[in-house]
Scaffold this active site. Sequence first.
Site, PDB file in Angstrom:
ATOM      1  N   ARG A 252       0.901   5.137   3.068  1.00  0.00           N
ATOM      2  CA  ARG A 252       0.621   3.824   3.649  1.00  0.00           C
ATOM      3  C   ARG A 252       1.433   3.616   4.915  1.00  0.00           C
ATOM      4  O   ARG A 252       2.612   3.941   4.961  1.00  0.00           O
ATOM      5  CB  ARG A 252       0.968   2.709   2.647  1.00  0.00           C
ATOM      6  CG  ARG A 252       0.164   2.827   1.377  1.00  0.00           C
ATOM      7  CD  ARG A 252       0.406   1.671   0.442  1.00  0.00           C
ATOM      8  NE  ARG A 252      -0.319   1.889  -0.801  1.00  0.00           N
ATOM      9  CZ  ARG A 252      -0.267   1.082  -1.858  1.00  0.00           C
ATOM     10  NH1 ARG A 252       0.477  -0.007  -1.816  1.00  0.00           N
ATOM     11  NH2 ARG A 252      -0.956   1.359  -2.938  1.00  0.00           N
ATOM     12  N   SER A 342       0.650  -3.018 -10.802  1.00  0.00           N
ATOM     13  CA  SER A 342      -0.255  -4.119 -10.522  1.00  0.00           C
ATOM     14  C   SER A 342      -1.559  -3.722 -11.205  1.00  0.00           C
ATOM     15  O   SER A 342      -2.133  -2.691 -10.885  1.00  0.00           O
ATOM     16  CB  SER A 342      -0.421  -4.238  -9.011  1.00  0.00           C
ATOM     17  OG  SER A 342      -1.072  -5.437  -8.678  1.00  0.00           O
ATOM     18  N   ARG A 381      10.039   3.248  -7.429  1.00  0.00           N
ATOM     19  CA  ARG A 381      10.683   2.040  -7.952  1.00  0.00           C
ATOM     20  C   ARG A 381      11.185   2.246  -9.374  1.00  0.00           C
ATOM     21  O   ARG A 381      12.206   1.661  -9.761  1.00  0.00           O
ATOM     22  CB  ARG A 381       9.717   0.871  -7.868  1.00  0.00           C
ATOM     23  CG  ARG A 381       9.442   0.577  -6.395  1.00  0.00           C
ATOM     24  CD  ARG A 381       8.498  -0.536  -6.171  1.00  0.00           C
ATOM     25  NE  ARG A 381       8.243  -0.668  -4.745  1.00  0.00           N
ATOM     26  CZ  ARG A 381       7.378  -1.518  -4.223  1.00  0.00           C
ATOM     27  NH1 ARG A 381       6.673  -2.307  -5.042  1.00  0.00           N
ATOM     28  NH2 ARG A 381       7.207  -1.588  -2.934  1.00  0.00           N
TER      29      ARG A 381
END
Length: 413
Positions: A252, A342, A381
């Site tokens: 990204r 998510s 993470r």
Amino acid sequence: MLDLKFIRENTDIVRQAIVNRHDKAPIDEIISLDVAKRQKMAIVERLRCERKGLAKKQGTESAERGRELRDSIKIFEDELREIDSRLEDLLLRVPNIPQDSVPIGKSEDDNIIISTCGEPRKFDFKPAPHWEIGEKLGIIDFERGVKLSGTRFYVLKGLGSRLQRSLINFMLNLHTEDHGYYEAYLPYMVKKECLIGSSNLPKFADNLYRDIEEDLWLVPTAEVPLTNLHRDEVILPGVLPIYYVAYTACFRREKMSAGKDTRGIKRGHQFDKVEMYKFTEPGNSNDELERMVDNAVDICRKLEIPYRIKKLCTADLSFASTKTYDIEMWAPGCSEWLEVSSCSNCGDFQARRANIRYRPTLESKPQLVHTLNGSGLALPRVVIAVIENYQQADGSISVPKVLQPYMDVKVIK
RNA sequence: GGAGGGGUCGCAUAGUGGUCUAGUGCGGGCGCCUGCUAAGCGCUUACCCUGGGAAACUGGGGUCGAGGGUUCAAAUCCCUCCCCCUCCGCCA
């Protein structure tokens, strides 16, 4: 993509959804283009019908009329083509409609914390952030990452890279063995159509890397190739639901968040992720979403790291989603909740774009499937969370029990 | 990267400008017949858009890998692209 017919017949619902999302999709232009399109279609179809009849006869006077027809059909077809491509482009920029159960909100501050689990560990020393621990132990090398590739790149070394690899294997094994997912190894570069299918294009082009020569795009998430696995397919009766899990690197540009989260490995241009994905029948997708969230949470539980689940409000909901839960892990070193997953129910939004259908029975007509995606989990993470939660006073890191078989060591020092 | 071949209905194939409203076989569905398994007979067999109708249903258009073009008329001719196969080159 929303069904044009739905927009036509439920314009107010669509308008309200766009307002709730604080989006600016041009519904008025879509409606007027749709009207113009159908008017012109009626005319051109009548002309084509006449041409068809004429083509069956041969003769000089029908040839004369045929030439007239050809010319006027061409004019209308050109106009229709223009309307179509404009309409298509606009439709691709309309976000999905949030479900009624999604809270209406102004910003991410209106997301709702549904549950918080696990006791944050009590430290008898001041917990350090992962970038300090990682650098001291020599398992994260920021300087050389920047030397190789510039800002937002890092190198994991030794037991650091082994920790990430162990997490990947642990997650893949858990999802395939305990949660019923089927593993896929996917291309990291895909064609443009794939990104349109998954809803990353045309609206979010500025977050993607692309090879211009071949027009191949680097995947920002495995969700992209997974969505497109069944593009242009009709899935046979009895096959759904299909659960996939895939590990990929993700790429990204992160232009939009330039300057944010520059410290540490929280947000890089390249990161690893294990992704869960489901193709389901429309009636089951919300239940499947709850289960997917639980599959993601299972990782947190097994790693024994505190986590919380958030329900996203309309303002924070991603473009393709009708309903999304975020999962965050507690990181005591940088004192923040890290988004590690998510999970979204996209309804038929991606299925319509990518033309993914199924037959409920052999006799029935094809219908759009529902698609769901969720991180299971995002690696760097989780690496942060492990490092910071399991740090010890002497600067070493104890290895979580479930990872010990993968790491072969109990302490990173 | 070079040379050649090819993409037609779920599958296999026919189709080289109007007779294609895409034929045939297999497979699938429905029905009939048959005192067993089997066979046989008949019918049927995609998807998208759009109009009419409360609905059952029905009119029109489009789709032969995709998109353009030529022609009164395109599965068929031309152009661009995508994908597959064979051989050569290169290569982990």
